[in-house]
Design an enzyme around this catalytic site. Structure first.
Site, PDB file in Angstrom:
ATOM      1  N   TYR A 158      38.824  57.042 -80.405  1.00  0.00           N
ATOM      2  CA  TYR A 158      38.680  56.326 -79.131  1.00  0.00           C
ATOM      3  C   TYR A 158      39.736  55.230 -79.012  1.00  0.00           C
ATOM      4  O   TYR A 158      40.500  55.182 -78.043  1.00  0.00           O
ATOM      5  CB  TYR A 158      37.276  55.735 -79.060  1.00  0.00           C
ATOM      6  CG  TYR A 158      36.933  55.041 -77.758  1.00  0.00           C
ATOM      7  CD1 TYR A 158      36.709  55.768 -76.592  1.00  0.00           C
ATOM      8  CD2 TYR A 158      36.825  53.651 -77.692  1.00  0.00           C
ATOM      9  CE1 TYR A 158      36.374  55.129 -75.397  1.00  0.00           C
ATOM     10  CE2 TYR A 158      36.487  53.006 -76.511  1.00  0.00           C
ATOM     11  CZ  TYR A 158      36.263  53.753 -75.360  1.00  0.00           C
ATOM     12  OH  TYR A 158      35.934  53.120 -74.183  1.00  0.00           O
ATOM     13  N   PHE A 210      18.442  48.501 -76.568  1.00  0.00           N
ATOM     14  CA  PHE A 210      17.441  47.432 -76.710  1.00  0.00           C
ATOM     15  C   PHE A 210      16.424  47.479 -75.567  1.00  0.00           C
ATOM     16  O   PHE A 210      15.225  47.263 -75.793  1.00  0.00           O
ATOM     17  CB  PHE A 210      18.125  46.056 -76.749  1.00  0.00           C
ATOM     18  CG  PHE A 210      18.823  45.740 -78.054  1.00  0.00           C
ATOM     19  CD1 PHE A 210      18.862  46.666 -79.104  1.00  0.00           C
ATOM     20  CD2 PHE A 210      19.442  44.507 -78.255  1.00  0.00           C
ATOM     21  CE1 PHE A 210      19.512  46.378 -80.301  1.00  0.00           C
ATOM     22  CE2 PHE A 210      20.093  44.202 -79.454  1.00  0.00           C
ATOM     23  CZ  PHE A 210      20.133  45.135 -80.472  1.00  0.00           C
TER      24      PHE A 210
HETATM   25  P1  NAD Z   1      30.354  57.305 -69.310  1.00  0.00           P
HETATM   26  O1  NAD Z   1      30.276  58.098 -70.564  1.00  0.00           O
HETATM   27  O2  NAD Z   1      29.096  57.015 -68.574  1.00  0.00           O
HETATM   28  O3  NAD Z   1      31.380  57.957 -68.288  1.00  0.00           O
HETATM   29  C1  NAD Z   1      32.479  58.733 -68.687  1.00  0.00           C
HETATM   30  C2  NAD Z   1      32.531  59.957 -67.785  1.00  0.00           C
HETATM   31  O4  NAD Z   1      33.659  60.772 -68.147  1.00  0.00           O
HETATM   32  C3  NAD Z   1      31.292  60.853 -67.931  1.00  0.00           C
HETATM   33  O5  NAD Z   1      30.796  61.196 -66.664  1.00  0.00           O
HETATM   34  C4  NAD Z   1      31.821  62.074 -68.672  1.00  0.00           C
HETATM   35  O6  NAD Z   1      31.077  63.247 -68.412  1.00  0.00           O
HETATM   36  C5  NAD Z   1      33.245  62.123 -68.188  1.00  0.00           C
HETATM   37  N1  NAD Z   1      34.156  62.840 -69.093  1.00  0.00           N
HETATM   38  C6  NAD Z   1      34.263  62.720 -70.430  1.00  0.00           C
HETATM   39  N2  NAD Z   1      35.222  63.547 -70.901  1.00  0.00           N
HETATM   40  C7  NAD Z   1      35.734  64.185 -69.815  1.00  0.00           C
HETATM   41  C8  NAD Z   1      36.742  65.172 -69.631  1.00  0.00           C
HETATM   42  N3  NAD Z   1      37.439  65.651 -70.689  1.00  0.00           N
HETATM   43  N4  NAD Z   1      37.004  65.618 -68.390  1.00  0.00           N
HETATM   44  C9  NAD Z   1      36.303  65.152 -67.314  1.00  0.00           C
HETATM   45  N5  NAD Z   1      35.335  64.237 -67.432  1.00  0.00           N
HETATM   46  C10 NAD Z   1      35.059  63.749 -68.663  1.00  0.00           C
HETATM   47  O7  NAD Z   1      31.104  55.945 -69.684  1.00  0.00           O
HETATM   48  P2  NAD Z   1      31.402  54.644 -68.804  1.00  0.00           P
HETATM   49  O8  NAD Z   1      30.767  53.521 -69.500  1.00  0.00           O
HETATM   50  O9  NAD Z   1      31.121  54.905 -67.393  1.00  0.00           O
HETATM   51  O10 NAD Z   1      32.972  54.520 -69.037  1.00  0.00           O
HETATM   52  C11 NAD Z   1      33.921  54.871 -68.037  1.00  0.00           C
HETATM   53  C12 NAD Z   1      35.323  54.532 -68.541  1.00  0.00           C
HETATM   54  O11 NAD Z   1      35.408  53.131 -68.792  1.00  0.00           O
HETATM   55  C13 NAD Z   1      35.700  55.241 -69.834  1.00  0.00           C
HETATM   56  O12 NAD Z   1      37.053  55.629 -69.776  1.00  0.00           O
HETATM   57  C14 NAD Z   1      35.518  54.185 -70.890  1.00  0.00           C
HETATM   58  O13 NAD Z   1      36.364  54.374 -71.992  1.00  0.00           O
HETATM   59  C15 NAD Z   1      35.857  52.915 -70.120  1.00  0.00           C
HETATM   60  N6  NAD Z   1      35.215  51.735 -70.711  1.00  0.00           N
HETATM   61  C16 NAD Z   1      33.880  51.517 -70.565  1.00  0.00           C
HETATM   62  C17 NAD Z   1      33.297  50.398 -71.152  1.00  0.00           C
HETATM   63  C18 NAD Z   1      31.817  50.079 -71.018  1.00  0.00           C
HETATM   64  O14 NAD Z   1      31.367  49.076 -71.581  1.00  0.00           O
HETATM   65  N7  NAD Z   1      31.031  50.836 -70.307  1.00  0.00           N
HETATM   66  C19 NAD Z   1      34.077  49.507 -71.903  1.00  0.00           C
HETATM   67  C20 NAD Z   1      35.440  49.790 -72.053  1.00  0.00           C
HETATM   68  C21 NAD Z   1      36.001  50.889 -71.434  1.00  0.00           C
HETATM   69  N1  UDP Z   2      24.214  47.499 -81.930  1.00  0.00           N
HETATM   70  C1  UDP Z   2      23.022  47.151 -82.506  1.00  0.00           C
HETATM   71  N2  UDP Z   2      21.935  47.948 -82.289  1.00  0.00           N
HETATM   72  C2  UDP Z   2      21.991  49.062 -81.518  1.00  0.00           C
HETATM   73  C3  UDP Z   2      23.224  49.416 -80.913  1.00  0.00           C
HETATM   74  C4  UDP Z   2      24.327  48.619 -81.140  1.00  0.00           C
HETATM   75  O1  UDP Z   2      22.915  46.142 -83.207  1.00  0.00           O
HETATM   76  O2  UDP Z   2      20.951  49.723 -81.369  1.00  0.00           O
HETATM   77  C5  UDP Z   2      25.389  46.629 -82.141  1.00  0.00           C
HETATM   78  C6  UDP Z   2      26.657  47.344 -82.609  1.00  0.00           C
HETATM   79  O3  UDP Z   2      26.679  47.457 -84.015  1.00  0.00           O
HETATM   80  C7  UDP Z   2      27.741  46.412 -82.082  1.00  0.00           C
HETATM   81  C8  UDP Z   2      27.143  45.856 -80.794  1.00  0.00           C
HETATM   82  O4  UDP Z   2      25.729  46.065 -80.875  1.00  0.00           O
HETATM   83  O5  UDP Z   2      27.942  45.348 -82.988  1.00  0.00           O
HETATM   84  C9  UDP Z   2      27.673  46.541 -79.532  1.00  0.00           C
HETATM   85  O6  UDP Z   2      27.551  47.929 -79.695  1.00  0.00           O
HETATM   86  P1  UDP Z   2      27.929  48.963 -78.562  1.00  0.00           P
HETATM   87  O7  UDP Z   2      27.852  50.329 -79.180  1.00  0.00           O
HETATM   88  O8  UDP Z   2      27.106  48.709 -77.360  1.00  0.00           O
HETATM   89  O9  UDP Z   2      29.428  48.599 -78.163  1.00  0.00           O
HETATM   90  P2  UDP Z   2      30.781  48.355 -78.994  1.00  0.00           P
HETATM   91  O10 UDP Z   2      30.503  48.305 -80.476  1.00  0.00           O
HETATM   92  O11 UDP Z   2      31.630  49.496 -78.625  1.00  0.00           O
HETATM   93  O12 UDP Z   2      31.224  47.043 -78.508  1.00  0.00           O
END
Ligand code: NAD
Ligand code: UDP
Length: 323
Positions: free
Chosen positions: A151, A197
């Site tokens: 990732y 959570f």
């Molecule tokens: P999500 O998993 O809900 O959404 C991702 C979407 O992409 C899903 O609908 C999935 O089916 C689709 N997808 C995955 N692989 C695919 C492919 N090969 N072709 C077409 N579709 C595909 O996640 P999200 O939280 O909505 O994240 C959206 C974007 O934002 C992602 O790129 C993620 O990396 C980025 N992002 C999210 C967060 C967060 O906290 N939610 C943080 C940092 C970055």
């Molecule tokens: N985490 C946790 N319990 C859970 C899920 C996640 O303590 O049930 C912790 C995880 O280890 C991380 C933080 O919460 O330190 C955020 O995790 P998340 O997977 O949401 O996002 P990311 O690690 O990608 O920031």
């Protein structure tokens, strides 16, 4: 409301059936645009967009972005990629392909159409950071061969591709580095901390804290994030990013657990489990660039955002398969 046809755009959102993508689409449709949602439904669901089924300006395409796509649009938001550790580690090779081949395919499309393209990058490009809070100038501390690398490095390579297409082909790019975002339509079982959570609390099950819960994260409510996306897409052509989008309010994971328990009135106990490999110890965005260039800052507090998210999961609880 009468809208000028000229201001209506046809906009492609990849990953549009996911958590953030579906909220972005709601906002773009409300602004009067046409939206093509592309998704392979790996982590997204039709449920997230089922309310748009009969919308005259909405179109859904099942498609995997690792394959070329031929559509005619005015703007592209590239969000397709699993975002939670559980999902992106399920098939790490496909995760890297989605980030890298997906970026190449969407950049190729933008190059042919000469259109703006937005990339959903991530705070994970900073890895387990030595600089805190993280400004965009920080190059990060990322393990290239660990379980999170598919990732983190996939997203880093996607950023490289965006900036090379910008330099080499003069493409208008907009790269956002998104910090932990939460809200309704998060996948209930994707292992992310906020959804975990809340679902655990509502079900009266133990709250799983990984490590001792002193690691920190900064949580942004999805509506604030979408506002940042749209401002960035609309910004002047020379604004490429990368630009941090997140809420600078920083909380320990234990504090988050206690807030959720208090808010749900749950009797759940805290259980402490092993910390996953390469789990960052702290994370907080420096959003001064977003504030200066986009006039953007989050407006929804963690308490307010959590309340809305709890309400969403309360409604969904009866249909969720709890493990
Ligand atoms: P999500 O998993 O809900 O959404 C991702 C979407 O992409 C899903 O609908 C999935 O089916 C689709 N997808 C995955 N692989 C695919 C492919 N090969 N072709 C077409 N579709 C595909 O996640 P999200 O939280 O909505 O994240 C959206 C974007 O934002 C992602 O790129 C993620 O990396 C980025 N992002 C999210 C967060 C967060 O906290 N939610 C943080 C940092 C970055
Ligand atoms: N985490 C946790 N319990 C859970 C899920 C996640 O303590 O049930 C912790 C995880 O280890 C991380 C933080 O919460 O330190 C955020 O995790 P998340 O997977 O949401 O996002 P990311 O690690 O990608 O920031």
């Amino acid at each position: 409301m009468v809208r000028l046809y000229d201001s209506r755009k046809r906009i492609l959102v990849t990953g549009g059936a996911g958590f953030i993508g579906s909220h972005l689409i709601d906002r773009l449709l409300a602004q009067g645009h046409e939206v093509i949602c592309v998704d392979n439904f790996f982590t997204g669901t039709k449920r997230n967009i089922e309310h748009l089924h009969a919308h005259p300006r909405f179109e859904l395409m099942r498609h995997d972005v690792t394959f070329p796509l031929y559509v005619e649009v005015d703007e592209i938001y590239n969000l397709a990629c699993p975002a939670s550790p559980v999902h992106y580690q399920h098939d790490p090779v496909q995760t890297t392909k989605t980030s890298v081949h997906g970026a190449i395919n969407m950049l190729g499309l933008a190059k042919r159409l000469r259109c703006r393209i937005f990339q959903a990058s991530t705070s994970e490009v900073y890895g387990d950071p030595y600089v805190h809070p993280q400004p965009e100038e920080y190059w990060g501390n990322v393990n290239p061969i660990g379980p999170r690398s598919c990732y983190d490095e996939g997203k880093r390579c996607a950023e490289t591709l965006f900036f090379d297409y910008h330099r080499q082909h003069n493409l208008e790019i907009k790269v956002a580095r998104i910090f932990n975002t939460y809200g309704p339509r998060m996948h209930h079982a994707d292992g992310r901390v906020v959804s975990n959570f809340i679902v655990q609390s509502l079900a009266g099950k133990p709250i799983t804290i990984f490590g001792d819960g002193t690691q920190t994260r900064s949580f942004c409510y999805v509506d604030d994030l979408v506002d940042g996306f749209i401002r960035l897409m609309k910004s002047e052509p020379d604004v490429t990013g990368p630009i941090n989008l997140g809420n600078p309010g920083e909380f320990s994971i234990r504090e988050l657990a206690e807030k959720v328990i208090a808010m749900t009135g749950s009797k759940s106990e805290l259980v402490f489990l092993d910390l996953p490999a390469d789990d960052p110890k702290q994370r907080q965005p420096d959003i001064s660039r977003a504030t200066r260039i986009l006039g953007w800052e989050p407006t929804i507090s963690l308490d307010k955002g959590l309340k809305r998210t709890v309400e969403y999961f309360e409604q969904r609880l009866p249909e969720l398969e709890l493990t």
